[in-house]
Design a protein around this motif. Sequence first.
Motif, mmCIF file in Angstrom:
data_model
loop_
_atom_site.group_PDB
_atom_site.id
_atom_site.type_symbol
_atom_site.label_atom_id
_atom_site.label_comp_id
_atom_site.label_asym_id
_atom_site.label_seq_id
_atom_site.Cartn_x
_atom_site.Cartn_y
_atom_site.Cartn_z
ATOM 1 N N GLY A 321 -83.614 -25.687 -24.175
ATOM 2 C CA GLY A 321 -84.354 -24.457 -24.471
ATOM 3 C C GLY A 321 -84.736 -23.672 -23.243
ATOM 4 N N GLY A 322 -84.270 -24.090 -22.080
ATOM 5 C CA GLY A 322 -84.668 -23.430 -20.836
ATOM 6 C C GLY A 322 -83.601 -22.497 -20.295
ATOM 7 N N ASP A 323 -83.504 -22.485 -18.960
ATOM 8 C CA ASP A 323 -82.584 -21.553 -18.301
ATOM 9 C C ASP A 323 -81.126 -21.769 -18.684
ATOM 10 O OD1 ASP A 323 -84.838 -20.698 -17.060
ATOM 11 O OD2 ASP A 323 -84.461 -21.738 -15.163
ATOM 12 N N PHE A 324 -80.785 -23.000 -19.085
ATOM 13 C CA PHE A 324 -79.381 -23.325 -19.328
ATOM 14 C C PHE A 324 -79.055 -23.512 -20.810
ATOM 15 C CE2 PHE A 324 -80.554 -24.590 -15.085
ATOM 16 C CZ PHE A 324 -79.544 -24.048 -14.319
ATOM 17 N N ALA A 325 -79.974 -23.075 -21.652
ATOM 18 C CA ALA A 325 -79.791 -23.306 -23.092
ATOM 19 C C ALA A 325 -78.519 -22.655 -23.618
ATOM 20 C CB ALA A 325 -81.007 -22.775 -23.858
ATOM 21 N N ILE A 326 -78.241 -21.455 -23.138
ATOM 22 C CA ILE A 326 -77.052 -20.750 -23.648
ATOM 23 C C ILE A 326 -75.771 -21.532 -23.326
ATOM 24 C CG2 ILE A 326 -76.797 -19.262 -21.598
ATOM 25 C CD1 ILE A 326 -75.905 -17.060 -23.590
ATOM 26 N N PHE A 327 -75.757 -22.130 -22.128
ATOM 27 C CA PHE A 327 -74.579 -22.925 -21.749
ATOM 28 C C PHE A 327 -74.516 -24.226 -22.552
ATOM 29 C CE2 PHE A 327 -75.748 -20.559 -17.846
ATOM 30 C CZ PHE A 327 -74.629 -19.751 -17.778
ATOM 31 N N PHE A 328 -75.692 -24.836 -22.733
ATOM 32 C CA PHE A 328 -75.743 -26.118 -23.437
ATOM 33 C C PHE A 328 -75.222 -25.984 -24.869
ATOM 34 C CE2 PHE A 328 -78.048 -29.350 -25.965
ATOM 35 C CZ PHE A 328 -77.694 -30.495 -25.273
ATOM 36 N N TRP A 332 -71.648 -27.229 -26.905
ATOM 37 C CA TRP A 332 -71.522 -27.927 -28.192
ATOM 38 C C TRP A 332 -70.513 -27.237 -29.106
ATOM 39 C CZ3 TRP A 332 -72.968 -32.444 -30.331
ATOM 40 C CH2 TRP A 332 -73.883 -33.232 -29.640
ATOM 41 N N VAL A 333 -70.582 -25.926 -29.124
ATOM 42 C CA VAL A 333 -69.665 -25.173 -29.992
ATOM 43 C C VAL A 333 -68.225 -25.322 -29.506
ATOM 44 C CG1 VAL A 333 -69.020 -22.837 -30.716
ATOM 45 C CG2 VAL A 333 -71.424 -23.519 -30.699
ATOM 46 N N LEU A 334 -68.043 -25.192 -28.169
ATOM 47 C CA LEU A 334 -66.689 -25.157 -27.616
ATOM 48 C C LEU A 334 -66.032 -26.535 -27.528
ATOM 49 C CD1 LEU A 334 -67.332 -22.611 -24.720
ATOM 50 C CD2 LEU A 334 -66.069 -22.192 -26.822
ATOM 51 N N VAL A 335 -66.837 -27.549 -27.265
ATOM 52 C CA VAL A 335 -66.254 -28.888 -27.105
ATOM 53 C C VAL A 335 -66.176 -29.623 -28.432
ATOM 54 C CG1 VAL A 335 -66.525 -31.152 -25.988
ATOM 55 C CG2 VAL A 335 -67.046 -29.077 -24.724
ATOM 56 N N PHE A 336 -67.188 -29.392 -29.277
ATOM 57 C CA PHE A 336 -67.245 -30.233 -30.480
ATOM 58 C C PHE A 336 -66.983 -29.487 -31.791
ATOM 59 C CE2 PHE A 336 -69.636 -32.257 -33.926
ATOM 60 C CZ PHE A 336 -68.909 -33.432 -34.010
ATOM 61 N N PHE A 337 -67.874 -28.587 -32.159
ATOM 62 C CA PHE A 337 -67.843 -28.046 -33.530
ATOM 63 C C PHE A 337 -66.524 -27.342 -33.863
ATOM 64 C CE2 PHE A 337 -72.518 -28.261 -32.867
ATOM 65 C CZ PHE A 337 -72.784 -29.160 -33.883
ATOM 66 N N VAL A 361 -61.763 -26.513 -25.687
ATOM 67 C CA VAL A 361 -62.242 -27.798 -25.158
ATOM 68 C C VAL A 361 -62.354 -27.736 -23.642
ATOM 69 C CG1 VAL A 361 -61.552 -30.209 -24.750
ATOM 70 C CG2 VAL A 361 -61.456 -29.266 -27.057
ATOM 71 N N ASN A 362 -61.346 -27.170 -22.995
ATOM 72 C CA ASN A 362 -61.389 -27.144 -21.528
ATOM 73 C C ASN A 362 -62.454 -26.204 -20.978
ATOM 74 O OD1 ASN A 362 -59.628 -28.851 -19.814
ATOM 75 N ND2 ASN A 362 -58.150 -28.306 -21.390
ATOM 76 N N ILE A 363 -62.647 -25.074 -21.636
ATOM 77 C CA ILE A 363 -63.747 -24.195 -21.206
ATOM 78 C C ILE A 363 -65.072 -24.936 -21.405
ATOM 79 C CG2 ILE A 363 -64.975 -22.034 -21.696
ATOM 80 C CD1 ILE A 363 -62.252 -20.861 -22.569
ATOM 81 N N GLY A 364 -65.197 -25.565 -22.570
ATOM 82 C CA GLY A 364 -66.429 -26.306 -22.872
ATOM 83 C C GLY A 364 -66.675 -27.458 -21.914
ATOM 84 N N MET A 365 -65.595 -28.151 -21.531
ATOM 85 C CA MET A 365 -65.773 -29.278 -20.612
ATOM 86 C C MET A 365 -66.144 -28.813 -19.214
ATOM 87 S SD MET A 365 -65.617 -32.045 -22.277
ATOM 88 C CE MET A 365 -65.725 -33.110 -20.874
ATOM 89 N N TRP A 366 -65.651 -27.636 -18.814
ATOM 90 C CA TRP A 366 -66.078 -27.100 -17.515
ATOM 91 C C TRP A 366 -67.579 -26.789 -17.570
ATOM 92 C CZ3 TRP A 366 -68.456 -22.974 -15.271
ATOM 93 C CH2 TRP A 366 -68.297 -22.830 -13.895
ATOM 94 N N ILE A 367 -68.012 -26.191 -18.681
ATOM 95 C CA ILE A 367 -69.443 -25.897 -18.837
ATOM 96 C C ILE A 367 -70.243 -27.206 -18.850
ATOM 97 C CG2 ILE A 367 -71.173 -24.956 -20.428
ATOM 98 C CD1 ILE A 367 -69.092 -22.902 -21.305
ATOM 99 N N GLU A 368 -69.677 -28.243 -19.497
ATOM 100 C CA GLU A 368 -70.387 -29.522 -19.551
ATOM 101 C C GLU A 368 -70.625 -30.064 -18.143
ATOM 102 O OE1 GLU A 368 -69.047 -33.206 -19.472
ATOM 103 O OE2 GLU A 368 -69.770 -33.925 -21.414
ATOM 104 N N VAL A 374 -76.195 -28.939 -12.538
ATOM 105 C CA VAL A 374 -77.171 -27.969 -12.032
ATOM 106 C C VAL A 374 -78.589 -28.109 -12.623
ATOM 107 C CG1 VAL A 374 -77.648 -25.507 -11.686
ATOM 108 C CG2 VAL A 374 -75.324 -26.375 -11.434
ATOM 109 N N PRO A 375 -78.771 -28.264 -13.941
ATOM 110 C CA PRO A 375 -80.145 -28.345 -14.461
ATOM 111 C C PRO A 375 -80.987 -29.433 -13.799
ATOM 112 C CG PRO A 375 -78.607 -28.049 -16.263
ATOM 113 C CD PRO A 375 -77.788 -28.276 -15.035
ATOM 114 N N THR A 376 -80.360 -30.564 -13.508
ATOM 115 C CA THR A 376 -81.094 -31.641 -12.835
ATOM 116 C C THR A 376 -81.642 -31.170 -11.498
ATOM 117 O OG1 THR A 376 -79.893 -33.443 -13.898
ATOM 118 C CG2 THR A 376 -80.796 -33.894 -11.714
ATOM 119 N N GLU A 377 -80.830 -30.385 -10.783
ATOM 120 C CA GLU A 377 -81.262 -29.952 -9.453
ATOM 121 C C GLU A 377 -82.379 -28.904 -9.516
ATOM 122 O OE1 GLU A 377 -77.788 -30.192 -6.399
ATOM 123 O OE2 GLU A 377 -77.168 -29.012 -8.130
#
Lengths: 457, 58
Positions: A321-328, A332-337, A361-368, A374-377
């Motif tokens: 729900g933070g700065d990276f929510a849109i990517f997160f 999910w949409v690109l890799v899984f659903f 899948v590959n776009i989603g995995m790059w985002i993954e 980055v969020p950890t940092e």
Amino acid sequence: MNKTWHPKNEQRNVVLKPIHKVTITDILIWGFLAAVVLAGLFAWARQFFVTGLSATGLNRPVYWGLYITNFVFFIGLAHSGTFISAILRIAGQGWRKPLTRAAEAITLFSLPFGVTSILIDMGRPDRALNIFFFGRFQSPLLWDITAVSLYLFSSVVFFYLSLLPDLALCRDQLTDVPAWQHRMYEILALGWEGNHGQFERLERALDGMAVFMTMLVVTVHTVVSWVFGMTIQPGWHTALIGPFFLLGAIFSGTAAVVIVLAILRKVYHMEETLPVSLFNSLRKLLITFTLGWLYMMIAENMTTSYGNLPDEMRVLGQKTGGDFAIFFWAMWVLVFFVPLLIFIFKGKNNIGWMVTAAILVNIGMWIERFIVIVPTETRPRLLYEITKGVYHPTLTEWVITAALFAGLFLLYAMFTRFFPIIPLWETGESLEVGESRNENAGFLPQQLGDTSGMKGK
Amino acid sequence: MTFGQLAYAFVNTPGIGGMVAISVITLAAIVYFLLARWILKGDKKEAPGTANKQSSHK
């Protein structure tokens, strides 16, 4: 005249046809890709000589951004070849044969760009040598360097050995190519004669190497993940990170194989060589990997959220729900659903849908990869009270990223114009004789006896 | 020096890790060179008449 033996293959003309000449379209595509690579080189030169890493969005405490994301992604992509060629070889999956070289070529050309990403991220690439002079064995970075170097080296050898019989075929069959190109085949073929002893030894060597490569592929991506996991940073310090990275790598690598095969099939008219059934086999694997990814994702995030540790929750909050929510959620949409729905309901016998899902899948995995790093940092364990990190990649980083991908596409495209992208000897059915330029080579056809034993596994 | 001290020195001394990395790559290079040579040798030393069995060709 002495003879060199080549496995008979009905698809030989189709596979060798792209090698005969470079078209105007090829040159235009190569030129465009080379221009992107040059732009990246210019951006890197500016970063190296003029600005340093201040040209990037990297800052305290976000030390790793797009470059390290690219590194992890390229290393993951490289697992395609080893998975298709080595692991499926051990498993005795004969259907893999037509696509082994196309997959191995992804490995071969991805790995150098993974290594390059690290050097670009260093700012001072010359200091990479310090790891050899001053490296301590306790450092995961050292394990990383060792494993990736060995993997790159072994991949080149594995690829080259399996290419040898086809290089000899090019040497003997392609008489209408430019002299330099023919000379290249002569040199690279290493005097291959195609006698049964060579084939037998080659098979044994590749079988043995397949086992070794399988161990390497597990080691490499686990060690890459340990660069993160051996720290105590929230989101990284989990025993699951190794298997999670490995599964993601094989997942994105296999999806990349689907894309490459579809392009080869279309551009080089290899409809018979690369039948739809191959895509259906890959589809089953991809469904398995998609569900495996879901399992890992649930296990990882549920464990974190039930633990409810403040440091961990801050990072999870950044993702959900933070700065990276849109990517997160995009991940999910690109890799899984979407891919899972496509694989199950649309993918069967439909290459277009398979390619669509594989690209997602590959776009989603790059985002993954980006989401893992980055969020950890931005919410580190120790510095959280002092600073909340932010990271905005700059144009320099994007241009260099584009150049790395363009470089990969360029090398791959050029390779397919000079070498058979389908392993003709592995997919061949029996031996036949061809003319050899090697005066010391081979033996007479009748000495081979029954050639039906050369049927594929 | 005890075994524990030796192990500690091995993983902590600067430079040793680099030597291990270089040794691994060098060893791989030697093994792969010998492997390639062994493959290319094939049937060369056998009499032509003995070369009538087919490879299993997986």
